[in-house]
Scaffold this active site. Structure first.
Site, PDB file in Angstrom:
ATOM      1  N   HIS A   1       0.827  -1.206   0.000  1.00  8.89           N
ATOM      2  CA  HIS A   1       0.000   0.000   0.000  1.00  8.89           C
ATOM      3  C   HIS A   1       0.867   1.263   0.000  1.00  8.89           C
ATOM      4  O   HIS A   1       0.455   2.309   0.510  1.00  8.89           O
ATOM      5  CB  HIS A   1      -0.985   0.010   1.177  1.00  8.89           C
ATOM      6  CG  HIS A   1      -2.102  -0.978   0.974  1.00  8.89           C
ATOM      7  ND1 HIS A   1      -3.339  -0.616   0.502  1.00  8.89           N
ATOM      8  CD2 HIS A   1      -2.137  -2.321   1.139  1.00  8.89           C
ATOM      9  CE1 HIS A   1      -4.112  -1.706   0.413  1.00  8.89           C
ATOM     10  NE2 HIS A   1      -3.402  -2.755   0.785  1.00  8.89           N
TER      11      HIS A   1
ATOM     12  N   ASP B   1       1.566  -3.584  -9.612  1.00 10.91           N
ATOM     13  CA  ASP B   1       1.333  -4.911 -10.198  1.00 10.91           C
ATOM     14  C   ASP B   1       1.642  -4.925 -11.689  1.00 10.91           C
ATOM     15  O   ASP B   1       2.286  -5.844 -12.206  1.00 10.91           O
ATOM     16  CB  ASP B   1      -0.124  -5.350  -9.971  1.00 10.91           C
ATOM     17  CG  ASP B   1      -0.526  -5.286  -8.507  1.00 10.91           C
ATOM     18  OD1 ASP B   1       0.379  -5.186  -7.648  1.00 10.91           O
ATOM     19  OD2 ASP B   1      -1.737  -5.321  -8.224  1.00 10.91           O
TER      20      ASP B   1
ATOM     21  N   SER C   1      -8.058 -14.056  -7.722  1.00  8.27           N
ATOM     22  CA  SER C   1      -8.486 -13.419  -6.466  1.00  8.27           C
ATOM     23  C   SER C   1      -7.646 -13.843  -5.266  1.00  8.27           C
ATOM     24  O   SER C   1      -8.180 -14.081  -4.192  1.00  8.27           O
ATOM     25  CB  SER C   1      -9.947 -13.764  -6.156  1.00  8.27           C
ATOM     26  OG  SER C   1     -10.755 -13.400  -7.216  1.00  8.27           O
ATOM     27  N   SER C   2      -6.347 -13.941  -5.446  1.00  5.18           N
ATOM     28  CA  SER C   2      -5.527 -14.382  -4.317  1.00  5.18           C
ATOM     29  C   SER C   2      -4.386 -13.415  -4.038  1.00  5.18           C
ATOM     30  O   SER C   2      -3.492 -13.716  -3.261  1.00  5.18           O
ATOM     31  CB  SER C   2      -4.975 -15.776  -4.596  1.00  5.18           C
ATOM     32  OG  SER C   2      -4.276 -15.735  -5.810  1.00  5.18           O
ATOM     33  N   GLY C   3      -4.411 -12.252  -4.686  1.00  2.00           N
ATOM     34  CA  GLY C   3      -3.372 -11.259  -4.412  1.00  2.00           C
ATOM     35  C   GLY C   3      -2.084 -11.516  -5.161  1.00  2.00           C
ATOM     36  O   GLY C   3      -1.028 -11.030  -4.758  1.00  2.00           O
TER      37      GLY C   3
ATOM     38  N   SER D   1      -1.958 -10.961  -8.574  1.00  2.00           N
ATOM     39  CA  SER D   1      -2.041 -10.089  -9.764  1.00  2.00           C
ATOM     40  C   SER D   1      -2.336 -10.808 -11.071  1.00  2.00           C
ATOM     41  O   SER D   1      -1.691 -10.554 -12.101  1.00  2.00           O
ATOM     42  CB  SER D   1      -0.754  -9.268  -9.902  1.00  2.00           C
ATOM     43  OG  SER D   1      -0.639  -8.423  -8.817  1.00  2.00           O
ATOM     44  N   SER D   2      -3.325 -11.666 -11.034  1.00  2.00           N
ATOM     45  CA  SER D   2      -3.752 -12.292 -12.289  1.00  2.00           C
ATOM     46  C   SER D   2      -4.271 -11.221 -13.252  1.00  2.00           C
ATOM     47  O   SER D   2      -4.009 -11.283 -14.455  1.00  2.00           O
ATOM     48  CB  SER D   2      -4.832 -13.337 -12.019  1.00  2.00           C
ATOM     49  OG  SER D   2      -5.902 -12.747 -11.325  1.00  2.00           O
ATOM     50  N   SER D   3      -4.975 -10.213 -12.733  1.00  2.00           N
ATOM     51  CA  SER D   3      -5.540  -9.209 -13.641  1.00  2.00           C
ATOM     52  C   SER D   3      -4.443  -8.360 -14.269  1.00  2.00           C
ATOM     53  O   SER D   3      -4.492  -8.074 -15.469  1.00  2.00           O
ATOM     54  CB  SER D   3      -6.589  -8.352 -12.932  1.00  2.00           C
ATOM     55  OG  SER D   3      -6.081  -7.845 -11.748  1.00  2.00           O
TER      56      SER D   3
ATOM     57  N   GLU E   1      -7.596  -0.633 -15.476  1.00  2.00           N
ATOM     58  CA  GLU E   1      -8.129  -1.133 -14.211  1.00  2.00           C
ATOM     59  C   GLU E   1      -8.837  -0.010 -13.440  1.00  2.00           C
ATOM     60  O   GLU E   1      -9.915  -0.199 -12.896  1.00  2.00           O
ATOM     61  CB  GLU E   1      -6.977  -1.717 -13.383  1.00  2.00           C
ATOM     62  CG  GLU E   1      -7.431  -2.381 -12.128  1.00  2.00           C
ATOM     63  CD  GLU E   1      -7.007  -3.834 -12.012  1.00  2.00           C
ATOM     64  OE1 GLU E   1      -6.276  -4.342 -12.877  1.00  2.00           O
ATOM     65  OE2 GLU E   1      -7.437  -4.474 -11.053  1.00  2.00           O
TER      66      GLU E   1
HETATM   67  C1  GLA Z   1      -3.104  -4.359  -4.841  1.00  2.00           C
HETATM   68  C2  GLA Z   1      -3.010  -3.183  -5.813  1.00  2.00           C
HETATM   69  C3  GLA Z   1      -1.586  -2.600  -5.857  1.00  2.00           C
HETATM   70  C4  GLA Z   1      -1.064  -2.308  -4.447  1.00  2.00           C
HETATM   71  C5  GLA Z   1      -1.301  -3.516  -3.527  1.00  2.00           C
HETATM   72  C6  GLA Z   1      -0.944  -3.215  -2.101  1.00  2.00           C
HETATM   73  O1  GLA Z   1      -2.336  -5.418  -5.318  1.00  2.00           O
HETATM   74  O2  GLA Z   1      -3.368  -3.601  -7.108  1.00  2.00           O
HETATM   75  O3  GLA Z   1      -1.553  -1.452  -6.664  1.00  2.00           O
HETATM   76  O4  GLA Z   1      -1.652  -1.164  -3.941  1.00  2.00           O
HETATM   77  O5  GLA Z   1      -2.642  -3.965  -3.568  1.00  2.00           O
HETATM   78  O6  GLA Z   1       0.405  -3.025  -1.946  1.00  2.00           O
END
Ligand code: GLA
Length: 385
Positions: A35, A174, A124-126, A128-130, A162
């Site tokens: 973040h 990402d 949906s697991s963080g 960054s598939s998108s 996005e």
């Molecule tokens: C998601 C967002 C990123 C970043 C992270 C947190 O992955 O897509 O831009 O803000 O959360 O670090």
């Protein structure tokens, strides 16, 4: 079968011809710096060996006809008419949005194509598939139309798609790492200047990812709230973004901000300290000090849990289990946007089985959810394949 091979194979099957252009873009795991991207700060992710492949070939009617192999769905739209949302399927927004904003930069782009998309980044697991989909589609268009766009431009177009088309207010980390990742390296990115600094993953160090399979519906709302709180805090300090506030400056006005808006003060404390942790992590890596890197990862996790308040009990438990085994030989923390998703752990290769075992023995027992465990390789960003 790997996405690269699957996309080519399915292209032949669906469109009865051989693909002419094949592109692959990876997902990512963030080692430290959460973040901070939308606060103009620092992040240190790597691209991973899971990603999205796009295979395609030209067609001559200014139409994009896209087959999403993993969902068995088609979406077709024209480049010579305004590109609108297709509200029935969310995935189409990533493709249409990227093409729309490519056209905005490069109005000369009218070349139609048939495309097949296939990916293996857990959704949906963080991880960054998108972003990997956006960057793969962007690179495909750039190559198809021989457009004057760098990989950084493609990443920023992905982020715009996005933000403005899909409606998720993410930062730029990402897409940038999916576009710029380097094999066997972590990439420190200055999310304001977009300068990058690659640092090799030390020999004998493994990067592990554990998927908690916890997903909260609140993610988008909570994410946007955090952004607003950070913006409010930046305004309080009279700066463009929290990147411009040092730890010392924060401390001097912390009590005043806390009295005004306690939550904003906690969010700001996370961002300001996290930026410094990323810089310290780069130094630790350069000195080969994995113990120090691990300590910083632990502090980052605590800060996300207590100040940014984006972890969940399941995620905290996974981190605690990994840390028990890893001790001072490395570290573990939640990775990604939060409210579930994955943890990342860094430790000597010989610890991997022990980490896998402590989690396999305990996580499901306590939470009723079975985790997924991956050892990943820091990988090359978007490329032709
Ligand atoms: C998601 C967002 C990123 C970043 C992270 C947190 O992955 O897509 O831009 O803000 O959360 O670090």
């Amino acid at each position: 079968m790997q996405p690269k091979d699957l996309a080519k194979k399915l292209f032949s099957e669906k469109f009865n011809r051989t693909s002419e252009l094949n592109v692959y873009a990876p997902g990512r795991v963030n080692i430290i710096g959460e973040h901070t991207d939308y606060n103009d700060g620092f992040v240190m992710p790597c691209a991973i060996n899971y990603g999205t492949a796009v295979s395609g070939a030209k067609r001559d009617d200014h139409t994009f006809c896209v087959y999403a192999a993993d969902l068995d769905q088609f979406d077709c739209f024209r480049l010579d008419r305004p590109i609108e949302q297709n509200p029935s399927e969310k995935w189409t927004g990533y493709v249409r949005g990227v093409v729309k904003f490519i056209l905005e930069c490069c109005p000369e782009f009218t070349q139609g194509a048939d495309l097949v998309i296939s990916g293996n980044v857990p959704l949906s697991s963080g991880l960054s598939s998108s972003a990997s989909l956006e960057v793969a589609v962007g690179k495909f268009c750039q190559q198809l139309g021989e457009l004057p766009l760098s990989n950084t431009d493609i990443a920023l177009i992905g982020q715009k798609a996005e933000n403005k088309f899909v409606g998720a207010n993410c930062g730029n980390m990402d897409q940038l790492i999916s576009a710029l990742g380097q094999q066997d390296h972590l990439l420190m990115i200055d999310c304001r200047s977009l300068e990058t600094k690659a640092t090799p993953v030390p020999h004998n160090i493994a990067v592990m990812i554990v998927n908690s399979h916890v997903k909260h519906d609140l993610v988008t709302g909570e994410y946007n709230t955090r952004r607003q709180q950070c913006e409010a805090a930046a305004k309080f300090f009279g700066v463009k973004a929290l990147r411009d506030v040092s730890i010392q400056q924060f401390k001097e006005k912390e009590a005043e901000l806390t009295a005004l808006d306690g939550e904003a003060a906690k969010r700001a404390r996370h961002v300001v300290t996290e930026n410094q942790r990323v810089l310290d992590a780069v130094d630790a890596l350069n000195q080969g000090d994995i113990s120090r890197l691990g300590e910083l990862m632990g502090q980052s996790h605590d800060s996300m849990r207590d100040d940014f308040e984006i972890t969940t009990p399941e995620i905290d438990y996974l981190v605690e289990l990994a840390q028990q085994v890893i001790g001072k030989s490395g570290g573990a923390r939640m990775t990604g946007g939060g409210f579930g998703g994955c943890i990342v752990a860094v430790a000597p290769v010989e610890k991997v089985e022990e980490v896998r075992k402590i989690i396999a023995d305990n996580y499901q027992k306590r939470t009723g959810i079975k985790e997924d465990f991956y050892v990943c390789t820091a990988s090359q960003g978007v490329h032709l394949c």
